[in-house]
Every structure is written in C-alpha cells, then in structure tokens.
Enzyme design. Structure first.
Site, PDB file in Angstrom:
ATOM      1  NE  ARG A  88       1.829  -7.685  11.110  1.00 45.73           N
ATOM      2  CZ  ARG A  88       1.546  -6.883  10.090  1.00 45.73           C
ATOM      3  NH1 ARG A  88       2.428  -6.002   9.693  1.00 45.73           N
ATOM      4  NH2 ARG A  88       0.407  -6.989   9.436  1.00 45.73           N
ATOM      5  CD  GLN A 136      -3.029  -4.772   8.523  1.00 42.70           C
ATOM      6  OE1 GLN A 136      -1.976  -4.698   9.153  1.00 42.70           O
ATOM      7  NE2 GLN A 136      -3.082  -4.606   7.215  1.00 42.70           N
ATOM      8  CG  ASP A 173      -0.574   4.942   4.742  1.00 44.77           C
ATOM      9  OD1 ASP A 173      -1.318   4.012   4.374  1.00 44.77           O
ATOM     10  OD2 ASP A 173       0.630   4.778   5.031  1.00 44.77           O
ATOM     11  CD  GLU A 174      -1.509   1.980   8.316  1.00 44.68           C
ATOM     12  OE1 GLU A 174      -2.578   1.334   8.439  1.00 44.68           O
ATOM     13  OE2 GLU A 174      -0.407   1.422   8.181  1.00 44.68           O
ATOM     14  CE  LYS A 220      -0.615   0.177   5.022  1.00 44.33           C
ATOM     15  NZ  LYS A 220       0.180   1.409   5.178  1.00 44.33           N
ATOM     16  CB  THR A 221       3.938   2.311   1.807  1.00 46.15           C
ATOM     17  OG1 THR A 221       3.372   2.014   3.081  1.00 46.15           O
ATOM     18  CG2 THR A 221       4.757   3.585   1.922  1.00 46.15           C
TER      19      THR A 221
END
Length: 680
Positions: free
Chosen positions: A611, A250, A219-220, A32-33
């Site tokens: 993770r 998330q 973002d987020e 995504k980044t």
C-alpha cells in the site's frame, strides 16, 4: 481512443489477446484495472465486437462503476452502450428477474439483507430452542452461508457431530430455505446459487447466455469462491473466451469463502490458457518492493513473480520497536508531525494499517489528543442503520407484501396498537393454517382472539399499504410519495420518542431523510425507474450512501486514515505505518494455533507493505496491554524475512521513572562530582 504504445509490452499482449482463456497474473500496483478496461475498449473499437457480447465482472459496485466510466471515456457512451460491467450479484439479479419463475418463485421476489436473514433464522431457532440467542442465530446463518458458497444445498448439508452448531444448522437450513421460498424471497447467497441451479436445470437458458456473452472478463479472480467459479465455468464452457485478472499473493478473503486454488489451478481447469505476468509496479519504490517480494516469497503455494519498478530504490523500509502500545501510538504521531514538516505532506497522505480493528483504540485517543484529523474506515453502513432499514422495510413490503420478515418489522412501527401478543397470534395462525400473513391481515376481523381495537389498527395498516402501493406506481412522483408516507406515518415524532438524546434523534431523522435523496439520485440516473428498481439498487449496495461511496468520501478528506489490512486492499498512500508487527498479532494467533494457515497472514502483510508508495514504517512493541495487563511480545516472523539491506532498524527511547537503586547511584555520582569539583 487510447494509445496502445502507452502500455508496457506485457500489458499490450494482454489487451491484444484474441480468443481462448487468458490468465493475467497482475502484481500489486501493476495497472491491472487499466489493462482490463483497455482490453474492453480494444474489443469494441479495433475488433468491432458488439457491446452486448461483453461481460465484465468484479466484486464491488464502486469497481464496476469505475471500469464502466473508464471504458466510456475511451470509446464514448454510444459505442459502449449495452456492455455489462457489474458485480456477480447484480448479474445474477438480472438473470433471475428474467427466469426465476422457472425455479418456482414469483417474479417480484425480495432480496433479504443480513438483518432480515438473521431475524428469520432466530425465529426458526426459537421453535426448536426456546432460549436461542442472536449469537446462536449468527453462527447458524454463517454456516448456511458458507454451505451455499461451497454449493452445498439444504438437502446436501451434513451435520458434523463434533460441532453442535453444525447439528443445529442441519435442522434449520431446510426450514430456512422453505421459509424463504414461502415468502417469495432469496438471500444474497441464493442469488448466485439459484442461477447455477437455473443453468443446470435449463440448458437452453444457459446456451442463450453463453451466446450472448462471447467475451467474459473477471477482475480480482483470486477472490472468487466455489459458487462464483461454477458460474464462470458454466458461462464460458461453450467458447472458452474467459479472461481473468488476479494476484494469488493478494488472496486475503478466505474468511468470506474465497479459495486461492481457483487462480492456482486456472490452467488445469481451462486447458489452452495463455498466461501473462504483469510485474512492473507503478506505485512503490524499489526498497518497498524488495521487502514485499522477500516476505511473499516464503509462501510455497503461489505463482512465481517478482514486482519491480523503474523509479529507483527510494528510502529504506524502517522497523521501529516501541516499548508498548501507547508508545507505539505516540511514535506514530511524532512521525506524522515530522514528515508533514519535512516533506510538506497533507494528513491524507498518511495511513495507519492494522490486523484487527481493536488495535485502533490507542491511535484514535492519541490522534484526538494531538488534535490531528482522522477517518476510521469501517463501521456501520448507511442502509444497515435501524431507522433506515425500518423505512426501507415499508418499501420492500409495498413491492412484495408476502415478504413476512419485513411485514412483521413494520406491523407495529411506528406503534399502532398491534402488540407482541397480537403478532404472535397472527404468526401462529399463519403457520397452522399455512396461509400467508398478508392474506390473514386482510381478513383480520375474522380472526378469533384479536380485539376490535387491534383489528381496526390492522385494517388501517392494510389500507395504508394498498394505497401507497398504488401511489408508488407512478415513478415520476416517487420522491414526493415517499415524503408523504414519512409524514403520514409520523416517523420523525417516533424517532424523537425513542431517543432520550435529541441530537441522536436528529441524526436518525436526517438519515431517514437521506433515503429521499438516494431515491432522487436514482430517478435522475435511471431511464426506466421503478420502486422495485430502487430497492434492488439499495439491496446491492456494498459501501454507498445516497449514491456515493462513503469510504471514498472519507478518503477524500484531509485526515489520517485508520483501517484494517483487509479494508486497505486496492488503496495506496505516500506514507504507511504498518503497526502491531508481532507474533499473535501479525500473524494472528488464530492462524498460529487454530487454522495453522500462515500463508494468508503473510499475504495480508504483503498487501499492507504494497500500500506504501514512498515510505513504509513497520512498527511493533516489546509489550502490549491485554485484558488490563502488559504482556511481553515477540517480533513478527515476517520481519526476519525482510533482507537487512533494505531494512533500517530503530528503537524508541522512552523516559521512564528510575528505580530506588538507580536513584542512589545517581546521587552518589552527583556528590562525587561535587567533591571533585570543589575539593574536600
């Protein structure tokens, strides 16, 4: 320029999206980044959008810095100059510095850190409740913060008669806000709330920012709270060019005020939204993703998506059932030794993740025993340390002498003969006369009840502040000025006087010296530096030490990482041990018996699972020590949600002392064997 052909089809669609609202549902490890930075680069280079028309918001300085660096690498510093990539709070500081006078504040306002807020609330509380404790103040401050994040003003706050703290908060909240304004100060929550207020009261100011930032990205997005949502809604209302990237699966920061409904309701709130799902995962193996998809699939209120990878199934997810928490720690150490030998891994390739920080104890002890290097992510941040806050308080007062919380902090630090009784006299007189404390200090000789010795000490203190306030007006020599001030105040001698342990005193002296390094780094980075700019930078730091991210530095070491699931978001490791997989641990007992919100606990589990890149070991215990006694534990319900096809179940074998009956049986078997071997 980047090559669009390196993006997958969904990523490319997101980058090339033109006008109107866009929701990118980006699963864990889906890049995504990269997408959001490529989109900024595409707008700058291909669409010829002016850099100053782009606004990108995120939640940490580290994330903002990384996004800015990536864009600069794509299009060059010149093309990207003028774009705003920052945290919500940094953006709001920028806006308030230009317009806060419209809200009745002076331009040189202070930003109160958590400890400053706590001290102010505690002082206000003690005016109402003589024996109020720091814990009382913490509870009230939490409720004030929660109210602000929900856009509830001091006037609008209503007490809940079923909660005594709420009644107290209703009394304190208005006084707290009045005191902040009198001190020309704001807290972190005010930064956002005041900008929302500014935009509501000043339509032309809002219109100017709407025209300035024609392309907005967040973002987020799943981590936004109501006040952040309102700010975005105001800024994007005129043109609707809002692109948000997030993953409802998330959303794990409900305790901070984040509301998962903001991403679930995005299409309703922003009509005409285009939705693109980023589901291809570039981090984990197929079996790990299958486990993650299966667990999170049990949440009802979520956007449907399923992570997949083209990298193959990999090893099965393991579930290891241990005897107790000590055995749990031993088993993890054994696996670390074995995997390092088998796969030629480094210590930094391993992470131990847990639901609560208290779970780290047994692992820390075992790691020390095994002489395995480790880093514990969490703990006190650099600028929250007392000796650092004491020094920074001087700098804050030099900028804004009406900042009474910090003025009182340094009034007798280091000790200069202005004791508690004298301070109380000054505070009382300030309240009764409605005159700022700084004004009273400048006329101390006129105050009845203060001895000549005290007034002399106050005069010297005021003269010192005025002198250094003038000296810090020369940015080029700020570091040298700070060094002189530290020396004149004899802060090193004060720290050694306070501490009985010379080693601890030395570390605290080094911490104060590190502020000089931080200021030096700031001067090198900024084209127009100032003391106010440096303090603003310090106030907005979220995990940095002297210009570098402390968490980042720790993770760079060759050491096993210990951290909570909340802290692990955004990170990845080749091997992950997700420990404490039991009912009342994960999911936490509070979610089971108090909030009844298992969904967020399941999202936490999902974050922990995703993770892992190559190997995931889920670990639980049959018994766990609680308040000194071993209690029986039940396996986490999340284990039953993982398909058996991807889960390999194991149990640890722990030697135990035999019972008396077992010893007699073994003895009988031994002698029977002897008889059979040699005859009667």
């Amino acid at each position: 320029m980047f090559d669009l052909n390196t993006l997958n089809p969904q990523q490319r669609q997101a980058v090339e999206h033109d006008l109107g609202p866009l929701l990118l549902l980006a699963g864990a490890g889906s890049g995504k980044t990269r997408v959001i930075t490529c989109r900024i680069g595409y707008l700058l280079e291909q669409r010829q959008v002016e850099a100053g028309q782009i606004l990108a918001l995120t939640f940490t300085n580290k994330a903002a810095r990384e996004m800015r660096e990536r864009v600069e690498q794509m299009v060059g510093h010149k093309a990207s100059k003028g774009m705003v990539i920052s945290t919500f709070h940094s953006l709001c500081v920028r806006i308030l510095k230009a317009h806060i006078e419209k809200l009745g504040y002076k331009k040189n306002f202070s930003i109160y850190a958590a400890s400053d807020q706590l001290r102010l609330v505690r002082d206000l509380l003690r005016e109402l409740v003589a024996d109020a404790s720091s814990k009382d103040a913490e509870r009230v401050l939490w409720q004030i913060s929660d109210a602000k994040n929900r856009l509830v003003s001091a006037k609008g706050f209503k007490a809940n008669i079923n909660h005594p703290d709420s009644c107290l908060t209703a009394e304190i909240y208005p006084r707290y806000q009045k005191a902040l304004k009198a001190f020309n100060a704001v807290d972190f929550d005010d930064l956002l709330l005041l900008v929302v207020q500014l935009f509501n009261e000043q339509p032309q100011v809002l219109a100017d920012y709407q025209q300035r930032y024609l392309y907005q990205m967040v973002d987020e997005y799943q981590d936004t709270n109501p006040v952040q949502y309102q700010l975005l809604h105001q800024l994007s209302r005129a043109h609707g060019n809002l692109c948000v990237v997030g993953d409802d699966d998330q959303s794990i920061y409900g305790f901070r005020g984040a509301d998962v409904a903001t991403i679930l309701n995005f299409e309703k709130d922003f009509p005409g939204t285009r939705v693109i799902k980023l589901e291809q995962n570039y981090r984990s193996t197929g079996h790990i993703l299958a486990a993650a998809n299966a667990v999170i699939g049990h949440n009802k209120k979520r956007r449907e998506k399923a992570l997949w990878t083209s990298d193959g199934a990999g090893e099965k997810v393991e579930y290891l059932l241990c005897e107790d928490d000590e055995d749990e720690a031993r088993q993890v150490m054994e696996r670390i030794h074995a995997e390092r030998f088998k796969r030629k891994l480094e210590y930094r390739d391993f992470a131990i993740l847990y639901r609560t920080n208290s779970q780290s104890r047994s692992f820390e002890e075992q790691l020390r025993y095994e002489d395995i290097p480790y880093v514990l992510i969490g703990g006190q941040q650099f600028f929250d340390r007392k000796e650092v806050k004491d020094l920074v308080a001087y700098l804050k007062v030099l900028i804004n002498p009406f900042d009474e919380v910090n003025l009182l902090r340094i009034l007798n630090y280091p000790k200069r003969g202005i004791g508690g009784t004298s301070a109380d006299t000054l505070i009382r007189l300030s309240a009764e006369s409605e005159r700022p404390l700084w004004e009273l200090l400048q006329h101390a000789i006129e105050i009845e009840g203060l001895s000549s010795k005290v007034t002399s000490a106050i005069d010297s203190f005021v003269e010192l502040l005025k002198r250094y306030r003038k000296s810090f007006g020369h940015p080029a020599s700020m570091v040298e000025t700070l060094r002189e001030m530290i020396s004149e105040l004899k802060l090193e001698a004060e720290l050694y006087r306070q501490e009985t342990d010379p080693q601890k005193a030395r570390r605290r002296v080094e911490n104060q010296a590190e502020v000089l390094n931080a200021m030096g780094s700031y001067l090198e980075r900024e084209s127009e530096p100032s003391l106010a700019g440096f303090i603003e930078r310090v106030s907005l730091l979220d995990d940095e030490r002297a210009g570098r991210n402390d968490k980042e530095k720790k993770l760079a070491q060759d050491a096993v990482t210990l951290m909570s699931l909340h802290a692990s978001k955004g990170l990845e490791f080749p091997v992950v041990f997700l420990v404490g997989m039991e009912e009342e641990t994960l999911p936490h007992k509070k979610s089971i018996y108090e909030t009844f919100d298992i969904d967020e606990e399941r999202r936490l589990c999902y974050v922990g699972i995703t993770r892992a890149r190559r190997q995931l070991v889920l670990i639980g215990a049959r018994r766990r020590r609680r308040y000194g006694s071993l209690t029986q534990r039940d396996p986490s319900r999340f284990l039953t949600e993982i398909p058996e096809a991807v889960l390999l179940r194991l149990s640890s074998e722990v030697p135990r002392e035999s019972s008396e009956v077992e010893k007699e049986q073994m003895a009988s078997s031994f002698f029977a064997g002897i008889s059979n071997l040699f005859g009667d």
